[in-house]
Design a protein around this motif. Sequence first.
Motif, PDB file in Angstrom:
ATOM      1  N   SER A  30      32.228 -11.069 -17.509  1.00 50.43           N
ATOM      2  CA  SER A  30      32.265 -11.487 -16.151  1.00 50.43           C
ATOM      3  C   SER A  30      30.983 -11.179 -15.324  1.00 50.43           C
ATOM      4  CB  SER A  30      33.426 -10.818 -15.704  1.00 50.43           C
ATOM      5  OG  SER A  30      33.905 -11.208 -14.218  1.00 50.43           O
ATOM      6  N   SER A  31      30.866 -11.850 -14.344  1.00 49.93           N
ATOM      7  CA  SER A  31      29.676 -11.439 -13.175  1.00 49.93           C
ATOM      8  C   SER A  31      30.629 -10.399 -12.355  1.00 49.93           C
ATOM      9  CB  SER A  31      29.710 -12.646 -12.226  1.00 49.93           C
ATOM     10  OG  SER A  31      29.503 -12.487 -10.990  1.00 49.93           O
ATOM     11  N   PRO A  32      29.840  -9.363 -11.695  1.00 48.83           N
ATOM     12  CA  PRO A  32      30.340  -8.322 -11.171  1.00 48.83           C
ATOM     13  C   PRO A  32      30.913  -8.842  -9.824  1.00 48.83           C
ATOM     14  CG  PRO A  32      28.084  -8.191 -11.014  1.00 48.83           C
ATOM     15  CD  PRO A  32      28.361  -9.411 -11.970  1.00 48.83           C
ATOM     16  N   GLU A  88      24.004  -9.456 -16.319  1.00 48.13           N
ATOM     17  CA  GLU A  88      23.179 -10.473 -16.982  1.00 48.13           C
ATOM     18  C   GLU A  88      23.664 -12.061 -16.428  1.00 48.13           C
ATOM     19  OE1 GLU A  88      20.359 -10.371 -19.039  1.00 48.13           O
ATOM     20  OE2 GLU A  88      20.259  -8.358 -18.594  1.00 48.13           O
ATOM     21  N   VAL A  89      24.925 -11.875 -16.366  1.00 46.49           N
ATOM     22  CA  VAL A  89      25.592 -13.407 -16.041  1.00 46.49           C
ATOM     23  C   VAL A  89      25.351 -13.594 -14.580  1.00 46.49           C
ATOM     24  CG1 VAL A  89      26.986 -13.153 -18.024  1.00 46.49           C
ATOM     25  CG2 VAL A  89      27.857 -12.489 -15.758  1.00 46.49           C
ATOM     26  N   LEU A  90      24.306 -13.020 -13.681  1.00 48.76           N
ATOM     27  CA  LEU A  90      23.876 -13.519 -12.501  1.00 48.76           C
ATOM     28  C   LEU A  90      22.475 -13.806 -12.686  1.00 48.76           C
ATOM     29  CD1 LEU A  90      25.797 -11.004 -10.199  1.00 48.76           C
ATOM     30  CD2 LEU A  90      26.114 -13.423 -10.415  1.00 48.76           C
ATOM     31  N   ILE A 139      32.310 -15.795 -17.596  1.00 45.16           N
ATOM     32  CA  ILE A 139      32.742 -16.285 -16.456  1.00 45.16           C
ATOM     33  C   ILE A 139      31.635 -15.846 -15.448  1.00 45.16           C
ATOM     34  CG2 ILE A 139      34.712 -15.785 -14.664  1.00 45.16           C
ATOM     35  CD1 ILE A 139      36.294 -15.056 -16.863  1.00 45.16           C
ATOM     36  N   SER A 140      31.089 -16.878 -14.583  1.00 42.68           N
ATOM     37  CA  SER A 140      30.072 -16.856 -13.740  1.00 42.68           C
ATOM     38  C   SER A 140      30.001 -17.801 -12.460  1.00 42.68           C
ATOM     39  CB  SER A 140      28.671 -16.812 -14.382  1.00 42.68           C
ATOM     40  OG  SER A 140      27.552 -16.435 -13.596  1.00 42.68           O
ATOM     41  N   HIS A 141      29.025 -18.341 -11.963  1.00 42.83           N
ATOM     42  CA  HIS A 141      28.853 -19.114 -10.841  1.00 42.83           C
ATOM     43  C   HIS A 141      28.028 -20.208 -10.999  1.00 42.83           C
ATOM     44  CE1 HIS A 141      30.679 -15.219  -9.047  1.00 42.83           C
ATOM     45  NE2 HIS A 141      30.010 -14.671  -9.911  1.00 42.83           N
ATOM     46  N   GLU A 142      28.102 -21.046  -9.803  1.00 46.05           N
ATOM     47  CA  GLU A 142      27.067 -22.199  -9.765  1.00 46.05           C
ATOM     48  C   GLU A 142      25.950 -21.351  -8.738  1.00 46.05           C
ATOM     49  OE1 GLU A 142      26.469 -25.842 -10.652  1.00 46.05           O
ATOM     50  OE2 GLU A 142      26.935 -24.199 -12.170  1.00 46.05           O
ATOM     51  N   THR A 182      22.712 -24.741 -14.969  1.00 38.43           N
ATOM     52  CA  THR A 182      21.403 -24.257 -15.311  1.00 38.43           C
ATOM     53  C   THR A 182      21.443 -24.013 -16.782  1.00 38.43           C
ATOM     54  OG1 THR A 182      20.702 -23.915 -13.002  1.00 38.43           O
ATOM     55  CG2 THR A 182      19.426 -22.961 -15.133  1.00 38.43           C
ATOM     56  N   TRP A 183      22.328 -23.256 -17.209  1.00 36.94           N
ATOM     57  CA  TRP A 183      22.563 -22.909 -18.539  1.00 36.94           C
ATOM     58  C   TRP A 183      22.783 -24.050 -19.293  1.00 36.94           C
ATOM     59  CZ3 TRP A 183      26.276 -18.587 -17.097  1.00 36.94           C
ATOM     60  CH2 TRP A 183      25.884 -17.455 -16.301  1.00 36.94           C
ATOM     61  N   ILE A 184      23.757 -24.793 -18.965  1.00 41.68           N
ATOM     62  CA  ILE A 184      24.117 -25.956 -19.730  1.00 41.68           C
ATOM     63  C   ILE A 184      22.763 -27.004 -20.197  1.00 41.68           C
ATOM     64  CG2 ILE A 184      25.550 -28.014 -20.092  1.00 41.68           C
ATOM     65  CD1 ILE A 184      27.692 -26.277 -18.622  1.00 41.68           C
ATOM     66  N   ARG A 185      22.059 -27.198 -18.970  1.00 41.99           N
ATOM     67  CA  ARG A 185      21.113 -28.072 -19.095  1.00 41.99           C
ATOM     68  C   ARG A 185      19.982 -27.359 -19.837  1.00 41.99           C
ATOM     69  NH1 ARG A 185      19.025 -27.435 -14.093  1.00 41.99           N
ATOM     70  NH2 ARG A 185      20.614 -28.625 -13.287  1.00 41.99           N
ATOM     71  N   ASP A 186      19.702 -26.030 -19.758  1.00 46.81           N
ATOM     72  CA  ASP A 186      18.792 -25.400 -20.998  1.00 46.81           C
ATOM     73  C   ASP A 186      19.094 -25.646 -22.087  1.00 46.81           C
ATOM     74  OD1 ASP A 186      16.701 -23.644 -21.538  1.00 46.81           O
ATOM     75  OD2 ASP A 186      18.068 -21.910 -21.592  1.00 46.81           O
TER      76      ASP A 186
END
Length: 141
Positions: A51-53, A77-79, A99-102, A107-111
Amino acid sequence: MIIYFLRHGKAEVFGDDFSRELTTQGKIELNNKYKEFSKSLPKDKKIKIYSSPLKRACQSAEILSEILKTDFTINNEVLNYNIRDFIEGFERDKINIIISHEPFISTWIRDFCKVDVIVSRGSIHELQLDENLQGKLLGEF
């Protein structure tokens, strides 16, 4: 390797970005969605949740970890727009959930998958990645 990218649920609109919390409606919606999502996961694999912090992501992780009866790890790392090095360290035999944010998730999915997607609050995107961390988007819950 299968990875799930989850965006946190509906959160308060105002306040410090790091401490904004999920709304009551956001918690209810995530609880229902995560219960359905949990039914689709293989029962014979260990699950690792990162999870993001930020508060709203941690609250989302708490809801999911209760349903899945597992712990979660808060990870900075997920930020980050580039999480390749982080994901390369994943154990391939586990179900890995981030679990993170937009706009990080899109961006990750595109990459990784070379597709553009809309990542709504509370969405769950399933990706299959090969050993070079290239792959395809399998779907959205």
